[in-house]
Structures are given as C-alpha cells and as structure tokens.
Design an enzyme around this catalytic site. Structure first.
Site, mmCIF file in Angstrom:
data_model
loop_
_atom_site.group_PDB
_atom_site.id
_atom_site.type_symbol
_atom_site.label_atom_id
_atom_site.label_comp_id
_atom_site.label_asym_id
_atom_site.label_seq_id
_atom_site.Cartn_x
_atom_site.Cartn_y
_atom_site.Cartn_z
ATOM 1 N N MET A 26 2.924 31.747 -84.771
ATOM 2 C CA MET A 26 1.824 30.792 -84.649
ATOM 3 C C MET A 26 1.104 30.790 -83.298
ATOM 4 S SD MET A 26 3.950 27.813 -86.659
ATOM 5 C CE MET A 26 2.659 26.638 -86.614
ATOM 6 N N HIS A 34 4.015 42.966 -84.265
ATOM 7 C CA HIS A 34 2.583 43.180 -84.062
ATOM 8 C C HIS A 34 2.120 44.561 -84.518
ATOM 9 C CE1 HIS A 34 2.310 39.835 -80.746
ATOM 10 N NE2 HIS A 34 2.620 39.367 -81.939
ATOM 11 N N ALA A 41 -6.321 38.476 -93.011
ATOM 12 C CA ALA A 41 -7.695 38.984 -93.071
ATOM 13 C C ALA A 41 -8.289 38.841 -94.465
ATOM 14 C CB ALA A 41 -7.715 40.454 -92.655
ATOM 15 N N GLN A 64 -3.162 37.773 -84.195
ATOM 16 C CA GLN A 64 -3.774 37.089 -85.336
ATOM 17 C C GLN A 64 -5.208 36.645 -85.047
ATOM 18 O OE1 GLN A 64 -2.140 33.444 -86.847
ATOM 19 N NE2 GLN A 64 -1.448 32.693 -84.879
ATOM 20 N N GLU A 106 -3.369 39.483 -104.728
ATOM 21 C CA GLU A 106 -2.247 39.241 -103.817
ATOM 22 C C GLU A 106 -0.922 39.420 -104.555
ATOM 23 O OE1 GLU A 106 -1.428 38.814 -100.592
ATOM 24 O OE2 GLU A 106 0.617 38.544 -101.339
ATOM 25 N N ALA A 107 -0.033 40.186 -103.931
ATOM 26 C CA ALA A 107 1.264 40.473 -104.557
ATOM 27 C C ALA A 107 2.161 39.243 -104.620
ATOM 28 C CB ALA A 107 1.961 41.593 -103.788
#
Ligand SMILES: Cc1cc2nc3c(=O)[nH]c(=O)nc-3n(C[C@H](O)[C@H](O)[C@H](O)COP(=O)(O)OP(=O)(O)OC[C@H]3O[C@@H](n4cnc5c(N)ncnc54)[C@H](O)[C@@H]3O)c2cc1C
Length: 620
Positions: free
Chosen positions: A140, A556, A55, A602, A74-75
């Site tokens: 995917m 999920h 996201a 996703q 971003e880590a």
C-alpha cells in the site's frame, strides 16, 4: 501456539467483513458492481481488456466512462469474497512471505525455484489474482519516481510526453488525497506532505495515512538522521532523497485498503454502464485476423470456452508475469521459445519476458523496547483488542500496513570503499537523483520473511528491523512459458543479486542499517546485541552469505514487455504501449515500463494506465 491468533484474526475479520460484502453485493449488479459478462456466450465490444488488476481496471473504467463498450476479463473474482483480511492494512503481510507452501486465496501462488542469488531457495512470489490484482495484495505504499528517472524513461522511449512534468497530471488524476488524522498520531509522528502533489479533482483511488504511527518509525527516523538521511517533506513531487512517513492507499474515513477495484468498481458505477466484467475468466489466447490485427480474446470460464471480440483494440494488463505469457502463447515473443511449444510466430520479439527488473530486500532484526507487530502475533488478547479497535473505531495498529516510514539515499562515500571500479561505473549509469537504496521500517521480526506473521518469536519480546531494498539493481531476470496454455503458470527467474554491483551495494546497505541501529539515537530502544543474524556475521563475505540466505523481493517485478523504440531489439511496445509487429494490441501494466523507476511502482502503474487511456480516447 501461533496458529490460533492467525485463525482468530481471520475469523473475527470475517465476521466484520460480512456486512461489508453484503452491502457491496446488495442490488447487484446495478447498485454496486458493473454488469457481469455471460460465460460461454460470444460477444462483441469496442475494447477487450485482459486483467482486472491495477492497470486493467483503470484503463477499462476510463474507456467505459467515455461510453465505449468494454469487456474486462479477470481470472479471479471480487477479493472480499475470497479473502477475509485483504481489506485490513495491518494484515497485508500475513501470507505473502517467502515460504512456497503458503499463499492467500487471491494470489496466483508463483514460486521462483532454485534462485541462485537466494542460495538456491524456492521463493513464493505474490501476485494478485482478483479484481484489483496486486493492488489488493500489496503493502500500500504510495509515492512517485524522481524527475531524472522519468526523463530517462522519456529518452529511452523517444517520447518527451513522459517527463515528470508531463506525466504529473496523470499521477494526480487517479488519486484523492486526504491528509493524516493528526489526532490519532503522536506529536513526534507528524507526517509531512505537499498538497501541491495532489489535485482536488483527483479520483477515485484513496491515498492517506494510517490512524496509528508505529512507535518504531520515530526511532528509525532518529537512526536515519544519525547516518545522514534527514527528513524531507514529500516523495510525490519528483525527488526521493531523505526520509518520511509515507502515504498509503488507505481510505481515510474507515482505514481500509483502497484498490483499483474498490476505487473504480464499487463506488457509484452508473457512469460505467458500458463495462462488462468477466470474472473467474481466464484469457487463453489473443485472436488475430490475417492482417495481424488483434480482433478479440479466447477465454475460459469454468469449462466454457468462448470468444470476446474487440472491434477496436485488445489491451493486455495481465501483469509482469502473465502479460508476456499471453503474448507468447498468442504468437508474440522470442521465436525459438514459441517454436519449441508449437506456437505460430506472428511477431518475433526477443524482449517478451526478458529484462525483468525487481527490488530485492533484506535486513537485520533487533529486540526493541517498544510494542511492535510481534505482539500481534504473540499476544492473543492484544490481537483481539486491536482487531476491535480497527473494526469499531478505525484506529489502532491494524490500520497500519506495517511499513510506514521510508528513506532513500545513494550510498555515501564512507561506505563505498569496497565498491569496485566496475560497480562505480555501473551505478554511474543511473541519474543523479536516482537513489541506490531504500530503507523501510519493519516493526517486526524480519528474518528470511518466510512467514511474516507466524514466524514472530513468541518469547514476550518485541522485535523490529529496517530493511534495505536495492532501487538501482543491475541484475535482470526473466519469465518464460512452459507450454502453449495460459493455464500453466509461466516460470519466473528473478535473478536477484546476480551482479557484483548489486552484491556490493547490498553489503553496504546492510552496514548502513547496522550503523543506524547502533547510533545514539536508537540506543534507548535497542535491547542487547543484534538478534538476527547476529554481530558475528561481520566480514563482507559473511554479510553477503546472510543476505543470500534471507533475501526476499518487495514484489516489484517489471519491464518484461518493455517500452522502447523500434530499433531496440528488446523493446516490445512503443511509447503508446502498442505491440510491435501486430495491430490493435497494447500492453498496459507494470510489464510495459521501460525501466523500473525508483521507489514503489503502483503510482506509476496507475499513471501509465491513465496516460494510455487518454491516448486511446483521443485517437479513437
Ligand atoms: C505483496 C506485494 C506488495 C507490494 N507492495 C507495494 C507497495 O507497497 N507499493 C507499490 O507501489 N507497489 C507495491 N507492489 C507492486 C504493485 O502492487 C504492482 O507493481 C502493481 O499492482 C502491478 O499492477 P499490474 O496492473 O501490472 O498487475 P496486477 O495488478 O497484478 O494485475 C494483473 C491482473 O491480471 C490478471 N490476470 C493475469 N493473467 C490473466 C489471464 N490469463 N486471464 C485473465 N486475467 C489474468 C490477474 O489476476 C490480475 O488481476 C506490491 C506487490 C505485491 C504483490
């Protein structure tokens, strides 16, 4: 014996991916990557987005396309720099198994400890730690929820802009769809699809099909038909009952994985010149002014701590476990938890970290008269051949993300006899088009999914299973903090199979899978008796015990900062993803779902990101 193929797969993939990395890095930052942030230096932006995952990248890129200045925190880093195999669809399950001792370098390494529903086992819960987030780690599968489930979403958040018809343009906006290359698929593995579910203008995420259909899937199709689940055209137009070869987030031309990062950040990014990426940078805390307005984020890159200020808004997209964590350490969450760790309470929201939905899975394995993924793990020559086919010709088994055939149903009457009145009542709360079970092809030994690649039997046989996933689960888990510091991973409690309803549906689904395997349609490929767990596990109690010993998640996790109306005490954000009780702060990711809509999330994560980005742009 098993380690060698795994090592060589990684080594060979590394050799092949090196030019790709070099290409991606050449001319950096202007040619391929957006401007990197300068660690240690405070800076101002219109928007600060925390989490460069599925996201977060989508929101950040859409805002930057409109010339807003955006910091993306971003880590992790670019995943191709840390993972040798993430770009190969067929390698997707190698390290995401249940075993807590193995996880990919681009994974946070969460472990759900002592899970009661899983017979008190410790279970690894994969979550992407890289640009791309979990889209760089996932299986995917791309499909969308049902019309009535989206109507429920709209009703729960009191916003009819979430009906399926209204959100369909946002689903379409992200995706560029390419039909299957039929020349690479056998005639009996034709994938059906509805072009109308996609838009010619959709971009930049690539959705297509592998150039290799698993042979097992055509037999599973027969097995599904035999138990009453017929093939259907499409799972992206609002209906899920039926079975089909599913599309995946695959680049059609070279068959590599498509992620939010490859889609948004490595194409032509000249239109993203206002985006600044802070990689390897951990968000520590959201900063607020005295009016409870989010004004920035305190971050850490290595040893350097500094502040990124947001003149407009802060957007949290740190995923199902870390969005609630970041809210909590910043003063938003259940007051008793915050007070326990000495955190000043800005907004007492009991729902932060609660209401976690998930889709657990399980299923038996059979020995089969077909080539399956087992051969990749057990036969070194075969592995190398497939690797070369993938790298040089973009064909072969490694183009296939293992699961390429799906089926959805409500458990038929014939298998509901053991359901209690309470179970029927609980299931009746789900809309009529919301399936109860999903069946997924798993052309490999499944067992307890501890080490999906290394656990393949090495006896010269091939193995395959059908796994069932509970898509109308009634058990809810939670996630909570153990300190006031985001460096300490939060504790997750998935709470699978806690309810009688979930247990009874799971047992019924197990029996449905067995019925498919024992059907005439699958008889030609099934060799001998059920391999795992074995037909001696026959009573409901025995089957439930097998399920508890083997249950795994399909990853999920969702709804831990759930969207809702203000008078819902568990709601964390409103329908525009704005956090209750503070200003200029939104949560945009899978944690903000009010319900975990059926199927694989996703597509809906991208949809939500597109929808909220449009809302931000329209009202800025
Ligand atoms: C193994 C696996 C298989 C899956 N298979 C499928 C599938 O086949 N189909 C499907 O639809 N879905 C699948 N999913 C689920 C799907 O991928 C996720 O639901 C989705 O990607 C979540 O997106 P997100 O934006 O909420 O979080 P993520 O994509 O996980 O992004 C969160 C980002 O935030 C970063 N972050 C976290 N905390 C911080 C911090 N404090 N500071 C800075 N950065 C931080 C993380 O590193 C990460 O990059 C799968 C998931 C996994 C893990």
């Amino acid at each position: 014996m098993h380690l060698l193929p795994a090592f060589l797969l990684a080594l060979a993939a590394s050799a092949a991916s090196a030019p790709q990395n070099q290409k991606a890095l050449s001319g950096r930052p202007n040619a391929s990557y957006s401007e990197p942030g300068v660690p240690g230096v405070d800076a101002f932006f219109d928007y600060v987005v925390v989490g460069g995952g599925t996201a977060g990248i989508t929101v950040a890129a859409r805002l930057a396309e409109k010339d807003f200045s955006v910091a993306l925190v971003e880590a992790g880093t670019y995943y191709k720099l840390r993972s040798l195999t993430a770009f190969i669809p067929g390698a997707d399950s190698i390290k995401v198994g249940a075993s807590p001792s193995v996880h990919p370098a681009i994974d946070w390494g969460f472990v759900a400890r002592n899970v009661p529903g899983a017979n008190y086992r410790d279970i690894h819960y994969a979550r992407g730690k890289c640009l791309g987030g979990s889209s760089a780690l996932n299986f995917m599968i791309y499909q969308r929820p049902t019309k009535e489930s989206m109507q429920l979403w709209a009703d729960l958040v009191d916003d009819q802009s979430y009906t399926f018809e209204k959100v369909l343009p946002f689903y379409k906006r992200t995706v560029q769809f390419a039909p299957p290359h039929d020349q690479h698929r056998p005639e009996n593995a034709t994938a059906e699809y509805a072009l109308s579910a996609f838009s010619e203008d959709g971009q930049p995420l690539q959705v297509s099909y592998p150039n290799y259909a698993m042979s097992f899937s055509s037999w599973m199709r027969g097995g599904m038909q035999a138990i009453g689940i017929n093939e259907t055209q499409d799972f992206s137009s609002g209906s899920l009952f039926g079975a089909q070869y599913c599309p995946s987030t695959i680049e059609a031309h070279d068959q590599t994985r498509s992620t939010s990062q490859t889609a948004f950040l490595t194409a032509d990014i000249s239109h993203l010149r206002t985006l600044t990426v802070y990689k390897n940078t951990l968000a520590k805390k959201i900063l607020f002014d005295s009016q409870k307005r989010a004004i920035g984020v305190r971050v850490q890159s290595g040893l350097l701590e500094y502040s990124l200020k947001a003149t407009r808004e802060v957007i949290v997209s740190a995923g199902a476990f870390q969005s609630p964590q970041l809210l909590m350490v910043s003063g938003i969450g259940p007051s008793h938890t915050l007070e326990k760790y000495g955190i000043e309470v800005l907004s007492n929201l009991p729902g932060v970290g609660q209401n976690m939905w998930d889709h657990p899975f399980f299923g038996p394995t059979y020995r089969v008269a077909l080539v399956t993924f087992t051969k990749l793990a057990a036969d070194f020559t075969f592995l190398i051949k497939q690797l070369l086919l993938f790298l040089l010709s973009h064909i072969g088994m490694l183009t296939n993300p293992v699961t390429d055939f799906l089926a959805f149903e409500k458990v038929p009457k014939s298998h509901r006899a053991a359901f209690s009145a309470h179970t029927e009542e609980a299931l009746s709360q789900f809309p009529s088009d919301w399936p109860e079970v999903e069946y997924l092809s798993a052309a490999a030994y499944v067992g307890n999914f501890s080490r999906p690649f290394l656990q393949q039997p090495n006896d010269g046989s091939n193995y395959a299973g059908i796994i069932a996933s509970l898509v109308s689960p009634t058990s809810r888990g939670n996630v909570t903090i153990i300190s006031n510091d985001t460096t300490d991973l939060p504790v997750i409690n998935p709470n699978w199979l806690a309810t009688e309803t979930d247990q009874q549906v799971a047992i019924a689904a197990y029996r449905r899978i067995r019925a498919a395997f024992h059907s005439k349609a699958m008889a030609p490929i099934v060799l001998g008796e059920e391999y795992h767990p074995g037909s001696q596990y026959e009573t409901n109690a025995q089957i439930l015990s097998v399920i508890r010993n083997t249950v795994m998640t399909i990853f999920h996790a969702a709804c831990t900062c759930k969207m809702g109306v203000r008078n819902d005490s568990q709601a964390v954000v409103d329908s525009r993803a704005r956090v209750f009780g503070v200003n200029a702060l939104r949560v945009v990711d899978v944690s903000a779902f009010p319900i975990l809509v059926p199927g694989h999330p996703q597509s809906s994560v991208y949809m939500l990101a597109e929808k909220i980005a449009e809302d931000i742009i329209a009202t800025s």
